[in-house]
Design an enzyme around this catalytic site. Structure first.
Site, PDB file in Angstrom:
ATOM      1  NE  ARG A   1      91.023  56.822  56.615  1.00 46.52           N
ATOM      2  CZ  ARG A   1      91.917  56.266  55.819  1.00 46.52           C
ATOM      3  NH1 ARG A   1      92.630  55.229  56.229  1.00 46.52           N
ATOM      4  NH2 ARG A   1      92.113  56.741  54.619  1.00 46.52           N
TER       5      ARG A   1
ATOM      6  CG  ASP B   1      93.622  44.334  51.208  1.00 50.45           C
ATOM      7  OD1 ASP B   1      93.594  44.992  50.151  1.00 50.45           O
ATOM      8  OD2 ASP B   1      93.823  44.872  52.326  1.00 50.45           O
TER       9      ASP B   1
HETATM   10  C1  SAM Z   1      94.212  51.826  47.284  1.00 50.74           C
HETATM   11  S1  SAM Z   1      93.854  50.117  47.558  1.00 50.74           S
HETATM   12  C2  SAM Z   1      94.305  49.432  45.981  1.00 50.74           C
HETATM   13  C3  SAM Z   1      93.291  48.417  45.481  1.00 50.74           C
HETATM   14  C4  SAM Z   1      93.581  47.846  44.112  1.00 50.74           C
HETATM   15  N1  SAM Z   1      94.852  47.163  44.080  1.00 50.74           N
HETATM   16  C5  SAM Z   1      93.547  48.930  43.059  1.00 50.74           C
HETATM   17  O1  SAM Z   1      94.587  49.360  42.580  1.00 50.74           O
HETATM   18  O2  SAM Z   1      92.442  49.372  42.700  1.00 50.74           O
HETATM   19  C6  SAM Z   1      95.245  49.648  48.594  1.00 50.74           C
HETATM   20  C7  SAM Z   1      95.016  48.323  49.329  1.00 50.74           C
HETATM   21  O3  SAM Z   1      96.248  47.905  49.887  1.00 50.74           O
HETATM   22  C8  SAM Z   1      95.975  47.247  51.102  1.00 50.74           C
HETATM   23  N2  SAM Z   1      97.189  47.186  51.923  1.00 50.74           N
HETATM   24  C9  SAM Z   1      97.788  48.175  52.626  1.00 50.74           C
HETATM   25  N3  SAM Z   1      98.861  47.693  53.281  1.00 50.74           N
HETATM   26  C10 SAM Z   1      98.946  46.364  52.965  1.00 50.74           C
HETATM   27  C11 SAM Z   1      99.842  45.318  53.342  1.00 50.74           C
HETATM   28  N4  SAM Z   1     100.858  45.534  54.172  1.00 50.74           N
HETATM   29  N5  SAM Z   1      99.628  44.087  52.829  1.00 50.74           N
HETATM   30  C12 SAM Z   1      98.577  43.843  52.002  1.00 50.74           C
HETATM   31  N6  SAM Z   1      97.698  44.788  51.627  1.00 50.74           N
HETATM   32  C13 SAM Z   1      97.881  46.038  52.105  1.00 50.74           C
HETATM   33  C14 SAM Z   1      94.868  48.096  51.712  1.00 50.74           C
HETATM   34  O4  SAM Z   1      94.139  47.413  52.696  1.00 50.74           O
HETATM   35  C15 SAM Z   1      94.045  48.462  50.478  1.00 50.74           C
HETATM   36  O5  SAM Z   1      92.937  47.607  50.329  1.00 50.74           O
END
Ligand code: SAM
Length: 275
Positions: free
Chosen positions: A41, A144
């Site tokens: 990444r 996000d």
């Molecule tokens: C696997 S996706 C989930 C998307 C959606 N909630 C779903 O369930 O389909 C996880 C998301 O969490 C976000 N994320 C990770 N760490 C985070 C943080 N500390 N604060 C906010 N978002 C975060 C990532 O950027 C990513 O877009």
């Protein structure tokens, strides 16, 4: 020890630094098994800086907490998999909850790890279809930590395959089909996207912006990236931003019952604010 078949030098100590940095910055807890992923990444970022060694790249970040590369570093390490109407049972519960909501009060929904926006748009479609216009209004916040995915979310433009599982009525009601150069793409209609505010929010940050209080919160498939301590702190704060009896939706592999008593289960990976 440098790994030979890679063009960049990435040592075990470099991985430990990446792990510390992404944990402190985003709460993301990478296991030892994620070393290859971290290389894959971040390699592009290291090359973009014109460096051959991860250590130099990491030194640049460490030397300046306000360096713009920090955002690219975090964006590279997030996992953004999502889909429209993922775990459809949550949207059925949302519709039921919204139906019971008092007239005259705005119903507020927060998609707290919104990724590319499909979750927030699915919630907006559900609400738009549940009560006729004028009966009760709703608004959504989609946040996000990753600024790249937020751009896609705010644009509301998707490849047609992403909506293959939606029915024709929903597609007609909420999407515009692209023509000419946009053939094969769809765009969310402005009447739906105007109900959603997009913005960056780091769930693991010490302070959150003033976002108000919500009737339903989607915080799905993000808790899995945090350790128990971070999960507990985030859940406590989520509860403070929720109305009494508000709903919290989590991902299918996220169970919070041993972590907090701020929520009580009320369905498959769904919780109600306790008390
Ligand atoms: C696997 S996706 C989930 C998307 C959606 N909630 C779903 O369930 O389909 C996880 C998301 O969490 C976000 N994320 C990770 N760490 C985070 C943080 N500390 N604060 C906010 N978002 C975060 C990532 O950027 C990513 O877009």
């Amino acid at each position: 020890m440098p790994i030979d078949d890679r063009d960049l030098t990435f040592t075990a100590a470099d991985f430990r630094r990446v792990r510390d940095m992404v944990y402190r910055h985003a709460g993301i807890a990478l296991s030892d098994a994620k070393s290859d992923m971290a290389y894959a990444r971040l390699a592009r970022r290291v090359r973009a800086m014109g460096e051959k060694r991860f250590s130099v790249y990491l030194d640049v970040l460490s030397a300046d907490p306000a360096h713009p590369e920090w955002q690219a570093f975090v964006n590279a390490l997030t996992t953004n998999l999502t889909a429209f109407f993922r775990e459809p049972h949550h949207f059925e519960m949302l519709a039921q909850h919204y139906r019971m909501h008092a007239d005259g009060q705005i119903y507020r929904v927060w998609s707290a790890a919104a990724s590319t926006g499909e979750e927030a748009y699915s919630a907006a479609m559900t609400l738009a279809e549940t009560r006729s216009a004028g009966w009760c209004r709703f608004e959504l916040l989609a946040t996000d930590i990753d600024t790249n995915v937020l751009k896609t979310a705010a644009a509301g433009v998707y490849h047609e395959e992403r909506i293959a599982l939606l029915n024709e009525r929903q597609i007609k009601a909420h999407f515009l089909r692209g023509k000419g150069g946009n053939e094969g793409k769809v765009r969310i209609k402005p009447e739906l996207s105007s109900a959603i505010r997009f913005g960056q929010l780091n769930l693991a940050a010490e302070r959150w912006p003033d976002i108000g209080v919500f009737d339903a919160v989607f915080c799905r498939n993000v808790m899995i990236y945090f350790d128990g301590q971070t999960q507990r702190a985030i859940l406590q704060r989520l509860a403070e931003h929720m109305q009494p009896h508000a709903l919290l939706f989590l991902g299918h592999s996220e169970n919070i019952q041993l972590i907090t008593d701020a929520f009580t289960p009320c369905g498959r990976t769904a919780y109600r604010k306790a008390g």
